[in-house]
Write a protein that holds these residues in place. Structure first.
Motif, PDB file in Angstrom:
ATOM      1  N   SER A   1      74.873   7.130  98.586  1.00 49.01           N
ATOM      2  CA  SER A   1      74.235   6.196  99.502  1.00 49.01           C
ATOM      3  C   SER A   1      73.117   6.872 100.289  1.00 49.01           C
ATOM      4  O   SER A   1      73.127   8.082 100.513  1.00 49.01           O
ATOM      5  CB  SER A   1      75.273   5.637 100.482  1.00 49.01           C
ATOM      6  OG  SER A   1      74.655   4.827 101.462  1.00 49.01           O
TER       7      SER A   1
ATOM      8  N   PHE B   1      72.345  -2.370  93.942  1.00 53.48           N
ATOM      9  CA  PHE B   1      71.358  -2.900  94.880  1.00 53.48           C
ATOM     10  C   PHE B   1      70.968  -4.329  94.512  1.00 53.48           C
ATOM     11  O   PHE B   1      70.855  -4.678  93.344  1.00 53.48           O
ATOM     12  CB  PHE B   1      70.110  -2.011  94.877  1.00 53.48           C
ATOM     13  CG  PHE B   1      70.408  -0.572  95.180  1.00 53.48           C
ATOM     14  CD1 PHE B   1      70.399  -0.103  96.481  1.00 53.48           C
ATOM     15  CD2 PHE B   1      70.737   0.315  94.156  1.00 53.48           C
ATOM     16  CE1 PHE B   1      70.695   1.219  96.767  1.00 53.48           C
ATOM     17  CE2 PHE B   1      71.034   1.642  94.434  1.00 53.48           C
ATOM     18  CZ  PHE B   1      71.015   2.091  95.738  1.00 53.48           C
ATOM     19  N   SER B   2      70.784  -5.135  95.544  1.00 55.88           N
ATOM     20  CA  SER B   2      70.245  -6.479  95.351  1.00 55.88           C
ATOM     21  C   SER B   2      68.784  -6.480  95.771  1.00 55.88           C
ATOM     22  O   SER B   2      68.293  -5.517  96.375  1.00 55.88           O
ATOM     23  CB  SER B   2      71.026  -7.502  96.184  1.00 55.88           C
ATOM     24  OG  SER B   2      70.658  -7.371  97.561  1.00 55.88           O
ATOM     25  N   GLU B   3      68.085  -7.558  95.471  1.00 57.85           N
ATOM     26  CA  GLU B   3      66.665  -7.667  95.822  1.00 57.85           C
ATOM     27  C   GLU B   3      66.453  -8.434  97.122  1.00 57.85           C
ATOM     28  O   GLU B   3      65.330  -8.830  97.448  1.00 57.85           O
ATOM     29  CB  GLU B   3      65.898  -8.335  94.685  1.00 57.85           C
ATOM     30  CG  GLU B   3      65.890  -7.503  93.401  1.00 57.85           C
ATOM     31  CD  GLU B   3      65.061  -8.135  92.298  1.00 57.85           C
ATOM     32  OE1 GLU B   3      64.586  -9.285  92.508  1.00 57.85           O
ATOM     33  OE2 GLU B   3      64.899  -7.500  91.242  1.00 57.85           O
TER      34      GLU B   3
ATOM     35  N   ARG C   1      78.070  -2.915 102.973  1.00 62.70           N
ATOM     36  CA  ARG C   1      76.799  -3.592 102.722  1.00 62.70           C
ATOM     37  C   ARG C   1      75.782  -2.997 103.680  1.00 62.70           C
ATOM     38  O   ARG C   1      75.980  -3.022 104.899  1.00 62.70           O
ATOM     39  CB  ARG C   1      76.924  -5.103 102.950  1.00 62.70           C
ATOM     40  CG  ARG C   1      75.623  -5.874 102.709  1.00 62.70           C
ATOM     41  CD  ARG C   1      75.771  -7.338 103.112  1.00 62.70           C
ATOM     42  NE  ARG C   1      74.591  -8.119 102.747  1.00 62.70           N
ATOM     43  CZ  ARG C   1      73.480  -8.218 103.484  1.00 62.70           C
ATOM     44  NH1 ARG C   1      73.408  -7.571 104.666  1.00 62.70           N
ATOM     45  NH2 ARG C   1      72.456  -8.940 103.084  1.00 62.70           N
TER      46      ARG C   1
ATOM     47  N   ARG D   1      68.391  -2.619 103.604  1.00 57.90           N
ATOM     48  CA  ARG D   1      67.372  -1.598 103.394  1.00 57.90           C
ATOM     49  C   ARG D   1      65.959  -2.155 103.602  1.00 57.90           C
ATOM     50  O   ARG D   1      65.000  -1.705 102.970  1.00 57.90           O
ATOM     51  CB  ARG D   1      67.490  -1.020 101.985  1.00 57.90           C
ATOM     52  CG  ARG D   1      68.893  -0.528 101.634  1.00 57.90           C
ATOM     53  CD  ARG D   1      68.979  -0.031 100.209  1.00 57.90           C
ATOM     54  NE  ARG D   1      68.252   1.220 100.042  1.00 57.90           N
ATOM     55  CZ  ARG D   1      68.825   2.410 100.156  1.00 57.90           C
ATOM     56  NH1 ARG D   1      70.108   2.515 100.443  1.00 57.90           N
ATOM     57  NH2 ARG D   1      68.116   3.498  99.979  1.00 57.90           N
TER      58      ARG D   1
ATOM     59  N   SER E   1      63.339  -3.068 100.829  1.00 58.15           N
ATOM     60  CA  SER E   1      63.788  -2.352  99.631  1.00 58.15           C
ATOM     61  C   SER E   1      65.095  -2.916  99.092  1.00 58.15           C
ATOM     62  O   SER E   1      65.692  -2.339  98.179  1.00 58.15           O
ATOM     63  CB  SER E   1      63.967  -0.857  99.942  1.00 58.15           C
ATOM     64  OG  SER E   1      62.746  -0.270 100.311  1.00 58.15           O
ATOM     65  N   GLY E   2      65.571  -4.021  99.664  1.00 60.09           N
ATOM     66  CA  GLY E   2      66.782  -4.659  99.168  1.00 60.09           C
ATOM     67  C   GLY E   2      67.993  -4.353 100.021  1.00 60.09           C
ATOM     68  O   GLY E   2      67.887  -3.912 101.164  1.00 60.09           O
TER      69      GLY E   2
ATOM     70  N   GLU F   1      71.968  -2.507  99.796  1.00 63.93           N
ATOM     71  CA  GLU F   1      72.902  -1.672  99.040  1.00 63.93           C
ATOM     72  C   GLU F   1      74.323  -2.175  99.243  1.00 63.93           C
ATOM     73  O   GLU F   1      74.749  -2.409 100.377  1.00 63.93           O
ATOM     74  CB  GLU F   1      72.803  -0.221  99.511  1.00 63.93           C
ATOM     75  CG  GLU F   1      73.831   0.709  98.880  1.00 63.93           C
ATOM     76  CD  GLU F   1      73.814   2.092  99.502  1.00 63.93           C
ATOM     77  OE1 GLU F   1      74.904   2.668  99.701  1.00 63.93           O
ATOM     78  OE2 GLU F   1      72.707   2.598  99.816  1.00 63.93           O
ATOM     79  N   TYR F   2      75.031  -2.363  98.141  1.00 60.85           N
ATOM     80  CA  TYR F   2      76.442  -2.708  98.169  1.00 60.85           C
ATOM     81  C   TYR F   2      77.224  -1.557  97.545  1.00 60.85           C
ATOM     82  O   TYR F   2      76.807  -1.000  96.521  1.00 60.85           O
ATOM     83  CB  TYR F   2      76.718  -3.991  97.377  1.00 60.85           C
ATOM     84  CG  TYR F   2      76.120  -5.233  97.994  1.00 60.85           C
ATOM     85  CD1 TYR F   2      76.865  -6.035  98.854  1.00 60.85           C
ATOM     86  CD2 TYR F   2      74.794  -5.601  97.725  1.00 60.85           C
ATOM     87  CE1 TYR F   2      76.313  -7.177  99.424  1.00 60.85           C
ATOM     88  CE2 TYR F   2      74.238  -6.736  98.299  1.00 60.85           C
ATOM     89  CZ  TYR F   2      74.999  -7.514  99.153  1.00 60.85           C
ATOM     90  OH  TYR F   2      74.449  -8.638  99.729  1.00 60.85           O
TER      91      TYR F   2
ATOM     92  N   THR G   1      73.345  -7.802  91.496  1.00 58.41           N
ATOM     93  CA  THR G   1      72.916  -6.437  91.778  1.00 58.41           C
ATOM     94  C   THR G   1      72.413  -5.751  90.515  1.00 58.41           C
ATOM     95  O   THR G   1      72.783  -6.117  89.398  1.00 58.41           O
ATOM     96  CB  THR G   1      74.063  -5.601  92.372  1.00 58.41           C
ATOM     97  OG1 THR G   1      75.174  -5.620  91.465  1.00 58.41           O
ATOM     98  CG2 THR G   1      74.489  -6.155  93.723  1.00 58.41           C
TER      99      THR G   1
END
Length: 363
Positions: A42, A176-178, A199, A202, A205-206, A208-209, A236
């Motif tokens: 991470s 990662f999601s958008e 969760r 970012r 930049s999306g 992070e999960y 993701t």
């Protein structure tokens, strides 16, 4: 013959390479692939990270600023318990970019960095070590007075020299999601067995999960992660997985070798993060280890443990709370939620004057 061969160019390896080079030592750093890849960690770190980076790093790497965390005993939509500060608690950064920047700083200091060198053997002798690496061109063997194993949780240096394993390893997964989310809070879900899911926004930049769980858990870490992201109703990409070492062994040195960072399980038991702990230990190693004097490895053992062992021990106690019954967790979170005076890398700060004042004042 080199003074040090450093195996691994992650934050711990590059920090040691840089500091040892600055002290005039001849350093060779071997990275099995390309620096920073594949991502397996991470990018959520304390603001102390900038004390270990070159000038201008913050402007280049920063993705978001975090002011607190929402803890959930259940999944998305469950009641949350907020912990916050009025100033920035932590930063979200470009994790791959961090590795590259630290490796470049080590090279600038004089370290010889060689990518695509996968270490296959380490032989330890009375007066030297020999490190053999597989490369695209074939096999190379390097001689050095000492070897620094900075090669992660599944350390080849550790296994080759029969050094003790970490107390435990967790299976970590992230993706990662958008989503465009500049939110101020991270979300922590105490739903994974003996650990948690997270969760992390970012900015542009999306999001992070991530999740970590003991290997062999049922459901598996991958299945738990899929359930977790399904509950958030997100898609993701860039799925990553890796082991998280918890609990350093009683010994991380041998005759002419020493471990730093994840290889030595110098991590926070309550989060699994090890960037700051590993670089702190690397600084100690560069300061006290003399490649001409193997006895100085004991000085390294003493220095890093004196600095970090209490934080790690308290971190184990914090982690035990993840396995308490849900009703007990809710009572504890409710009692301690609110404004905090705690540093995310230092469990001892829970007992600081600042934090105790906040608890007593109820603010």
């Amino acid at each position: 013959m080199y003074d040090f061969v450093v195996v691994g160019a992650g934050p711990a390896g590059s920090r040691f390479s840089r500091r040892a080079s600055e002290r005039g030592y001849d350093v060779l750093t071997l990275e099995k692939g390309e620096v920073g890849k594949p991502l397996a960690c991470s990018g959520h770190v304390s603001t102390d990270i900038w004390e270990f980076t070159p000038d201008g790093a913050r402007e280049e790497l920063l993705q978001n600023e975090v002011y607190g965390a929402r803890f959930h005993v259940g999944g998305p939509g469950s009641d949350d318990y907020q912990f916050y500060k009025r100033e920035v608690v932590s930063n979200v950064i470009d994790r791959v970019g961090l590795d590259k920047l630290l490796a470049e700083a080590a090279e600038d200091a004089g370290a010889d960095l060689r990518e695509n060198h996968s270490v296959t053997a380490v032989e330890e002798y009375r007066d030297r070590v020999e490190v053999t690496a597989s490369t695209p061109e074939g096999t190379e063997t390097f001689e050095a007075k000492m070897v620094a194993g900075c090669d992660g949780p599944v350390s080849r240096v550790r296994s080759e020299l029969d050094l003790p394993e970490p107390g435990e390893k967790l299976q970590g997964v992230l993706a990662f999601s958008e989503e465009d989310d500049p939110g101020d809070y991270v979300d922590v879900h105490l739903t994974a067995p003996r650990f948690f899911a997270w969760r992390i926004p970012r900015g542009d930049s999306g999001v992070e999960y991530g999740l970590a769980a003991p290997p062999g858990s049922d459901p598996s870490a991958n299945d738990l992660f899929e359930e977790f992201t399904d509950e958030y109703d997100v898609e993701t990409t860039h799925f990553c997985a890796g082991m998280i070492p918890i609990g350093p062994a009683d010994r991380v040195t041998s005759r002419r070798a020493f471990l730093i960072g994840d290889a030595a399980a110098q991590t926070k038991p309550f989060t699994g993060g090890g960037i700051l702990y590993g670089m702190t230990a690397a600084s100690h190693a560069a300061k006290v280890v003399d490649p001409e004097r193997p006895a100085t490895l004991q000085d390294y053992e003493e220095a890093w443990r004196e600095d970090l062992s209490r934080e790690i021990q308290l971190g184990h106690w914090i982690r035990k709370c993840y396995s308490l019954p849900e009703e007990v967790q809710k009572v504890g979170l409710s009692a301690f939620s609110g404004e905090i005076g705690v540093h995310m890398d230092k469990p001892t700060s829970f007992f600081s004057t600042e934090h105790l004042k906040k608890l007593l004042s109820g603010s």
